[in-house]
Scaffold this motif. Structure first.
Motif, mmCIF file in Angstrom:
data_model
loop_
_atom_site.group_PDB
_atom_site.id
_atom_site.type_symbol
_atom_site.label_atom_id
_atom_site.label_comp_id
_atom_site.label_asym_id
_atom_site.label_seq_id
_atom_site.Cartn_x
_atom_site.Cartn_y
_atom_site.Cartn_z
ATOM 1 N N ARG A 50 111.857 -53.573 56.501
ATOM 2 C CA ARG A 50 111.421 -53.496 55.107
ATOM 3 C C ARG A 50 111.397 -54.885 54.465
ATOM 4 O O ARG A 50 110.462 -55.224 53.743
ATOM 5 C CB ARG A 50 112.337 -52.565 54.317
ATOM 6 C CG ARG A 50 111.871 -52.306 52.889
ATOM 7 C CD ARG A 50 112.696 -51.243 52.193
ATOM 8 N NE ARG A 50 112.140 -50.945 50.898
ATOM 9 C CZ ARG A 50 111.169 -50.087 50.662
ATOM 10 N NH1 ARG A 50 110.625 -49.428 51.674
ATOM 11 N NH2 ARG A 50 110.709 -49.878 49.448
ATOM 12 N N ARG A 51 112.419 -55.686 54.737
ATOM 13 C CA ARG A 51 112.480 -57.035 54.177
ATOM 14 C C ARG A 51 111.343 -57.893 54.714
ATOM 15 O O ARG A 51 110.754 -58.693 53.976
ATOM 16 C CB ARG A 51 113.840 -57.665 54.492
ATOM 17 C CG ARG A 51 114.091 -58.953 53.730
ATOM 18 C CD ARG A 51 115.549 -59.323 53.714
ATOM 19 N NE ARG A 51 116.001 -59.819 55.004
ATOM 20 C CZ ARG A 51 116.899 -59.198 55.784
ATOM 21 N NH1 ARG A 51 117.432 -58.058 55.395
ATOM 22 N NH2 ARG A 51 117.268 -59.729 56.946
ATOM 23 N N ARG A 62 110.533 -66.580 54.457
ATOM 24 C CA ARG A 62 110.596 -65.803 53.217
ATOM 25 C C ARG A 62 111.578 -64.632 53.357
ATOM 26 O O ARG A 62 112.296 -64.300 52.402
ATOM 27 C CB ARG A 62 109.199 -65.285 52.876
ATOM 28 C CG ARG A 62 109.068 -64.612 51.510
ATOM 29 C CD ARG A 62 109.181 -65.651 50.399
ATOM 30 N NE ARG A 62 108.861 -65.095 49.101
ATOM 31 C CZ ARG A 62 107.762 -65.384 48.410
ATOM 32 N NH1 ARG A 62 106.863 -66.229 48.906
ATOM 33 N NH2 ARG A 62 107.551 -64.861 47.237
ATOM 34 N N ALA A 63 111.613 -64.027 54.543
ATOM 35 C CA ALA A 63 112.476 -62.874 54.764
ATOM 36 C C ALA A 63 113.917 -63.255 55.107
ATOM 37 O O ALA A 63 114.813 -62.408 55.071
ATOM 38 C CB ALA A 63 111.910 -62.005 55.879
ATOM 39 N N LEU A 105 108.381 -56.819 55.706
ATOM 40 C CA LEU A 105 107.133 -56.379 55.081
ATOM 41 C C LEU A 105 107.032 -56.860 53.635
ATOM 42 O O LEU A 105 105.947 -57.218 53.170
ATOM 43 C CB LEU A 105 107.027 -54.852 55.145
ATOM 44 C CG LEU A 105 106.860 -54.256 56.550
ATOM 45 C CD1 LEU A 105 106.753 -52.736 56.468
ATOM 46 C CD2 LEU A 105 105.641 -54.838 57.253
ATOM 47 N N GLU A 106 108.144 -56.866 52.925
ATOM 48 C CA GLU A 106 108.147 -57.407 51.557
ATOM 49 C C GLU A 106 107.783 -58.888 51.574
ATOM 50 O O GLU A 106 107.006 -59.355 50.733
ATOM 51 C CB GLU A 106 109.520 -57.200 50.915
ATOM 52 C CG GLU A 106 109.831 -55.745 50.579
ATOM 53 C CD GLU A 106 111.259 -55.555 50.091
ATOM 54 O OE1 GLU A 106 112.059 -56.517 50.200
ATOM 55 O OE2 GLU A 106 111.583 -54.450 49.612
ATOM 56 N N ALA A 107 108.355 -59.616 52.520
ATOM 57 C CA ALA A 107 108.060 -61.046 52.644
ATOM 58 C C ALA A 107 106.607 -61.259 53.037
ATOM 59 O O ALA A 107 105.940 -62.169 52.522
ATOM 60 C CB ALA A 107 108.987 -61.684 53.673
ATOM 61 N N ALA A 108 106.105 -60.427 53.943
ATOM 62 C CA ALA A 108 104.713 -60.543 54.366
ATOM 63 C C ALA A 108 103.774 -60.307 53.193
ATOM 64 O O ALA A 108 102.797 -61.047 53.012
ATOM 65 C CB ALA A 108 104.424 -59.547 55.492
ATOM 66 N N ALA A 109 104.057 -59.291 52.400
ATOM 67 C CA ALA A 109 103.220 -59.002 51.233
ATOM 68 C C ALA A 109 103.193 -60.189 50.282
ATOM 69 O O ALA A 109 102.130 -60.575 49.769
ATOM 70 C CB ALA A 109 103.736 -57.757 50.506
ATOM 71 N N ALA A 110 104.349 -60.791 50.046
ATOM 72 C CA ALA A 110 104.420 -61.939 49.142
ATOM 73 C C ALA A 110 103.657 -63.133 49.715
ATOM 74 O O ALA A 110 102.907 -63.814 48.988
ATOM 75 C CB ALA A 110 105.882 -62.322 48.900
ATOM 76 N N CYS A 111 103.819 -63.387 51.000
ATOM 77 C CA CYS A 111 103.133 -64.528 51.620
ATOM 78 C C CYS A 111 101.628 -64.329 51.656
ATOM 79 O O CYS A 111 100.857 -65.251 51.352
ATOM 80 C CB CYS A 111 103.658 -64.742 53.039
ATOM 81 S SG CYS A 111 105.334 -65.403 53.144
#
Length: 213
Positions: A24-25, A50-51, A27-33
């Protein structure tokens, strides 16, 4: 030996939970990047930084195209995977609303918030699909699921007397998918400067006027 089984089970469960949290972390980092730097401008190393995990961990959760799909699904619906949006807890809470106007307002607010989280990421998804056949295939699948989700919304609007029951359900779902697409947030809020409150009202009014009973 029977005394060791619960320990092994506990360790296995803990590892599964830790892996899910890490996923989950990531994917959150991927979305932000992807949102900040674009799909092509983001590396697995960027996502790892980022993660707060190693590049190898991100690689094991990849490839990048799968992270793009997972990041979008998680950002939009709160969870990754092909399950219909209606199965999510927020959607179930909205379905429990009995008043027709309140139901439409809550549904529009849900979509508005989801679009706000994903409208820039969606543009990156479309761009990546133009350059990668596998991303394009994932996009086709996602669009098919979106049409099914909006077909379900149309059925609810008909059942509650908001939309006409005489219209073609698939055409109505396509209309709603167009009106409530992430692109509408991109154009009206990010480019047009609308406040989110105005955007939410527009989503509800547009659905009602186009699908009215």
């Amino acid at each position: 030996m029977s005394g060791k089984a619960p320990t092994r089970s506990y360790v296995s469960t803990l590892r599964t939970e830790q892996a899910a949290t890490t996923r989950r972390r990531i994917l959150e980092a991927a979305a932000a990047c992807f949102t900040e730097n674009g799909y092509s401008g983001t590396s697995l190393a960027d996502i790892a930084a980022r993660a707060g995990v190693s590049p190898e961990t991100v690689k094991n959760n990849g490839p990048k195209r799968e992270l793009l799909l997972g990041a979008f699904e998680q950002a939009f619906a709160g969870t990754e995977g092909p399950a219909p949006v209606v199965d999510s807890d927020p959607a179930q809470e909205i379905l429990a609303i009995t008043d027709a106007d309140a139901f439409l307002t809550a549904t529009a607010a849900f979509v508005a918030a989801a679009n706000a989280r994903t409208s820039v990421l969606w543009i990156e998804f479309l761009a990546a699909a133009n350059a990668d056949a596998l991303v394009a295939a994932a996009l086709d699948d996602l669009l098919a699921r979106r049409r099914a989700d909006y077909r379900g919304v149309v059925e609810q609007l008909i059942e509650r007397g908001i939309a006409s029951g005489s219209q073609d359900r698939d055409a109505a779902a396509a209309t709603l998918s167009f009106l409530w697409s992430p692109e509408s947030h991109q154009q009206l809020v990010l480019q047009g400067g609308w406040a989110m409150e105005r955007y939410e009202v527009w989503l509800a009014d547009a659905a009602q006027s186009q699908l009215a009973a």
